[in-house]
Every structure is written in structure tokens, then in C-alpha cells.
Design an enzyme around this catalytic site. Structure first.
Site, PDB file in Angstrom:
ATOM      1  CB  SER A  84      -0.937   0.001   1.211  1.00 23.17           C
ATOM      2  OG  SER A  84      -1.893  -1.031   1.104  1.00 23.17           O
ATOM      3  CB  THR A  85       4.401   2.096   0.642  1.00 20.96           C
ATOM      4  OG1 THR A  85       4.968   1.042  -0.149  1.00 20.96           O
ATOM      5  CG2 THR A  85       4.415   1.692   2.108  1.00 20.96           C
TER       6      THR A  85
END
Length: 581
Positions: A296-297
Site C-alpha cells: 500500500s505504500t
């Protein structure tokens, strides 16, 4: 009777006598000519022959260049040492001195005797290399025939394991083997000098004649890292890994404005000053060598791509109900459910919605997401020049299928390093400008290149601040007194023995920057396989980011931009004149 007389003057055979005299004369002339030739016409021959038996050229060791941090604190220095060697053919007859030699050399007599007897027919062996001057002088004080010393230098690393992966180390001959010692070996190496001496046939020094050439020391290397920040990063990573019993971890801290690497640490680490129990896995600079799916970064990069197209505005909403999305044979799931099932773009990042991010990416197309990720340096070398750097993988397709586009938008199907992740967030923090990364100190701020639209980058900065400061945000990443921005990530580890992912094996990630009002520092935290207490990035990696960012900003004297968040302390009223406090 006829009488014969004998004449000793050679009159009986006069020609023979004259021949002998002539030959003797020719011999005298030949000898005289040869003497004259050697001493007048070929004087150098006799001199060289004499020199070969007594004149020796002894090398003068060169001082290897020093490695320091940006403030001049030493990270690698060379100290003088003595190397003890012996001529076994001479020492073999000095058995009475063997016990004393073995004792001061720090070895047992049996091993010393066995080694010496095995090399009895040789003229050179090392007895012990790189002894301290005090210990080396104790050996030479025994004055044992056949034992000699050589002046050398030994590399010492004052920061020990804290900077080991970055600085690297040298071998026994001071040749770079790992890290920056290897990358800048030619720059750091000095040029040895040469000294002429006279020795007798047993190798003993008679006279120090002259210096033929002086040793030229190596060049110094000033790194970009700040040793104080390096210690802080090392401590925070160690404590975070200990708390969650993680297998390994990395932290990279960048200066947003200059692209300098301010800190780079890894665990497990090793002590370069004592490598007796060194394991190969300990030497890996995981921040540059290990690749992983960033999870998700990557959503902030995908969101920037959406805003850059102009098709999406921050207030646009996406229906993510019921928290799952089916694409072919793949099912995309959200970890947390959105209230009402509708999220705006900021809410997609706040809730880390895979479904919402996938729908946005499917609308703009996989190529737009790919181009944004490539713009921030993913799938490319960072230009740091570090040995063994991995480039990772950023897939590119002629025709983007829906599953591939969706997976890429929330950080799967690609691989990055911790350094690349930190660089991507530093570009976001720098309003979309990319500056060259550097492991060496940069004295002038580079202009940089605009790789993302400035307006889109600034909008995402605000979204990432909301990710941390919102009521349901990643509160463990908050920094007292400062507004900071960032995004957590949790990525399953790919299986190395088969297709798919490992069971219950994760990487916890957090990347961010601060202060949000004027970003100075970008940090990426990667913790590998936490096994106790949880594995989500917001739980495991976010506190490490918070602790490091808090200390780093204060150490760098960055003014707080969120004083309202700090507890107000009422100061006592100062006493009036004449009163005692």
C-alpha cells in the site's frame, strides 16, 4: 772429447723463450685492460653486483584515505601496525627462543614449532600480521635472529556495526572488499613509497641510505550521512525489531532538498573490527540489495498519477461497497470497511482501500500508473554506485489487463528496494521534483527535475498528512510538535520455492516525510517477518518512523509546525524585585 755448456738465458732455444715472454706480456695486458674496462668503461657493472648483495629497497606503506560523515566524524581510519615475519632457514636453529616467541606472538608452542618445521626450507613466512605497535615491539625486543618486522596500516571503524553495511571493510592488505570501501577503493588507496637501505648477508640493517620516493596518502571521502542520525536510526530499528521479534529490517533517511542519504541502517549487522564470527547474511546491505513488493505504500504514487491526468479531483468519490471486487479469477479485498461504502480520494488513502484504488487505476489505465512510478525512480538504478545494488522490477505491458493494472496500483506485481521507496517519497515531498541521490556530501542544493505535476504532488502531501492525523488515521506515526505525512503498507512475502506467497510471512512498511509544511526529511522503514504482536505496517513500522522522525527533526533544529498539538505547560510567574524565587 767435445765439451757442451748450458746457457740459462734461453740461447739454446731462443724463440721459445721469446714466445713465453710474449704470452705473459699479453696476459698482463689483457688483465690490465679488463681492470680498466671494469673500473672505467663499465663501472656500473661492479657497483650493481655489489649492490645486489647489500642494497635493498624497502617499501614505505601508504596511508589509506579516511572516511568521515558529513560533519567530519571518522567512520574509517588507518592506524599504524607492525607485521612480524621470519626467515625459517635462520630461525630453525634458534630453538631456545621459540617458547618466548610463541608467548609474545599469542600462540602455543606446539603450533608454532610445527609451522616453523613445515616451512624450514623457505626464507619467508608471516608470524603474525597487523600487531599493535606495543605488541610488535615486544616481539622485536627479544632480538631473535631470523625475526623481522614490517610497518603497515590497519583499518579501524569507530562506528562499528552502526555504519558497517554502508562503509564496508577492507582485507588484510587494505583492499576494499565491501561497501564504499570497495566502491571507492581506487580513490582511497595510497601510493607506497620506497626506501633504500644497506643490509648484511643475514638481512640485518646496516644503514638507512635514502628515501627513493615518498609514500602518497590516499584521498579522504566525506559521506552524506550524519553519524548522529545513523545512531538514532540504528537504535529505533533495533528496538522495533526486538519488540515484534522480526527477522530483519532496514531504514533509509533522505534529505528531501539535496537527495543526500542522511542515514542507512540494517539489521542484523556485524562489527567490521572483529569479523571472526561473521556470517555472509550479516554483510548484506538490505536497504539496497533486498527487493520486495511495496504494497500500500505505492497508493500515493498511483493517486498522484490519477490527479495528474485531470480526470480525478480530490473530492471525487468511489463506491467501494461491499469491500471486495472481482476481476476475472482474482478477488480484491479491503482490510477495513468504509462507512456507507463511499470514499473520496483522501479516504481511499486513509482507509487504504484496495478496491477504491483499483477502480481509480482502471479508469486512468495501467500505463499512467506505470509512468508515474517510473518517474519517481522505480525500476531504475538510483545512481548511488553502491556495489551489488538491485534495480527491482517495474512491469510494462503492451496491453494492460485489468488484473495487472489493479495489482500495480496498490503495490503488487512490482518489486523495489528500501532506497527506491525512500526516493519516491522524497520526490513527493519535494513537490514532484527529482534530485540526484548521493552517498557523498553535497555542498550546493541541486536544481532537480520536475517529474510529477507540482499541484498533484502537493495535493497528495495533504492527503498523506490526513492519513496520519485523521481520527481513524495511523496515529502511531504521529510526531509531537510536527505535522508529518506518510503511508503504511503490509506486503505478503513471495515464496522462493513455489508460486504464490508464503503463509503467515509479511513485511511491515512505512514511508513518509516531515514536517508537512516544509518537508526536510523522507524516511522509509522496512521490517521483515515480525512474528510477535502483529504484522501490519501501521502497527509495526509506524512507531519506528515516529521515533526516528521526532528525534531527527529536533536534532536538525527544524522548527515545530504543530505546537498546538503539544501539551501546554504554564510557566511560573517570575518573582518581583527584591523577592526570592
Amino acid at each position: 772429447m767435445k765439451k757442451f755448456g748450458f746457457k740459462p738465458n734461453g740461447s739454446l732455444y731462443p724463440w721459445r723463450f721469446r714466445l713465453v715472454i710474449a704470452l705473459l706480456g699479453l696476459c698482463c695486458v689483457a688483465v690490465a685492460w679488463r681492470i680498466a674496462e671494469l673500473h672505467v668503461l663499465d663501472e656500473g657493472f661492479l657497483k650493481s653486483q655489489g649492490d645486489k648483495r647489500s642494497v635493498r629497497h624497502v617499501p614505505i606503506p601508504a596511508h589509506r584515505g579516511q572516511i568521515t560523515d558529513r560533519n567530519g566524524e571518522p567512520l574509517a581510519v588507518s592506524t599504524p601496525v607492525l607485521t612480524i615475519w621470519a626467515n625459517p632457514s635462520q630461525l630453525i636453529d634458534q630453538q631456545a627462543h621459540w617458547p618466548d616467541l610463541a608467548r609474545v606472538l599469542g600462540t602455543d608452542l606446539a603450533t608454532f614449532s610445527e609451522r616453523l618445521k613445515a616451512n624450514a626450507d623457505k626464507e619467508f613466512i608471516y608470524l603474525r600480521r597487523r600487531m599493535t605497535p606495543l605488541d610488535g615491539e615486544a616481539v622485536m625486543a627479544l632480538k631473535v635472529h631470523g625475526v623481522y618486522s614490517i610497518e603497515e596500516y590497519r583499518r579501524f571503524y569507530p562506528a562499528g556495526e552502526v555504519a558497517a553495511h554502508l562503509v564496508g571493510f577492507t582485507n588484510v592488505d587494505e583492499k576494499g572488499q565491501e561497501g564504499l570501501e570497495l566502491a571507492y577503493d581506487q580513490w582511497l588507496q595510497g601510493v607506497p613509497g620506497k626506501r633504500q637501505v644497506l643490509q648484511d648477508r643475514r638481512g640485518r640493517l646496516i644503514k638507512d641510505v635514502q628515501v627513493i620516493s615518498n609514500a602518497r596518502p590516499g584521498n579522504d571521502l566525506k559521506l552524506s550521512i550524519d553519524l548522529r542520525l545513523q545512531y538514532l536510526a540504528h537504535r529505533e530499528l533495533r528496538e522495533g525489531m526486538k519488540k515484534f521479534e522480526a527477522k530483519a529490517g532496514s531504514i533509509v533517511m533522505l534529505d528531501v532538498r539535496t537527495g543526500e542519504v542522511l542515514a542507512m541502517v540494517n539489521h542484523p549487522s556485524y562489527n567490521p573490527n572483529n569479523r571472526s564470527n561473521l556470517q555472509p547474511g550479516m554483510m548484506r546491505n538490505r536497504a539496497i540489495i533486498d527487493v520486495f513488493e511495496p504494497g500500500s505504500t505505492m497508493k500515493p504514487i498511483s493517486m498522484t498519477a490519477a490527479l495528474a491526468t485531470g480526470r480525478w479531483k480530490p473530492t471525487d468519490q468511489v463506491n467501494v461497497y461491499p469491500g471486495t471486487m472481482r476481476i476475472g479469477r482474482y478477488t480484491i479485498r479491503d482490510v477495513s470497511r468504509a462507512p456507507g461504502g463511499v470514499l473520496d480520494l483522501s479516504g481511499i488513502l486513509l482507509k487504504s482501500s484496495n478496491v477504491g484504488m483499483s477502480k481509480v487505476a482502471l479508469d486512468i489505465g495501467g500505463q499512467a500508473v506505470h509512468d508515474a512510478m517510473q518517474s519517481v525512480g522505480l525500476g531504475e538504478y538510483t545512481g548511488l554506485g553502491f556495489p551489488g545494488e538491485r534495480v527491482g522490477k517495474l512491469p510494462s505491458y503492451r496491453e494492460w489487463r485489468s488484473a495487472e493494472t489493479a495489482a500495480l496500483s496498490y503495490g503488487y506485481g512490482l518489486s523495489v528496494t528500501a532506497v527506491q521507496l525512500a526516493q519516491a517519497y522524497s520526490i513527493l515531498a519535494n513537490d514532484g521534483r527529482k534530485v540526484p541521490m548521493s552517498l557523498l556530501r553535497v555542498d550546493e542544493r541541486p536544481a532537480g527535475q520536475q517529474v510529477l505535476p507540482e499541484a498533484a504532488a502537493k495535493t497528495v502531501q495533504g492527503m498523506l498528512q490526513n492519513v496520519i492525523e485523521a481520527e481513524s488515521g495511523t496515529y502511531r506515526a504521529r510526531v509531537p510538535g510536527y505535522h508529518v505525512s506518510g503511508k503504511s503498507g503490509t506486503a505478503r512475502k513471495a515464496s522462493t520455492s513455489s508460486k504464490g506467497y508464503q503463509e503467515d510471512s509479511y513485511r511491515s512498511l512505512f514511508a513518509g516525510f516531515g514536517p508537512s509544511s516544509d518537508p526536510r526529511i523522507a524516511i522509509a522503514v522496512v521490517i521483515d517477518e515480525p512474528s510477535e504482536g502483529g504484522y501490519y505496517g501501521g502497527l509495526v513500522a509506524a512507531p519506528v518512523f515516529s521515533g526516528l522522525m521526532s528525534n531527527a527533526l529536533r536534532l536538525m533544529n527544524v522548527a515545530p509546525d504543530n505546537l498546538g498539538d503539544m501539551q501546554q505547560v504554564e510557566l511560573p510567574t517570575p518573582p518581583a524585585t527584591g523577592e526570592r524565587g
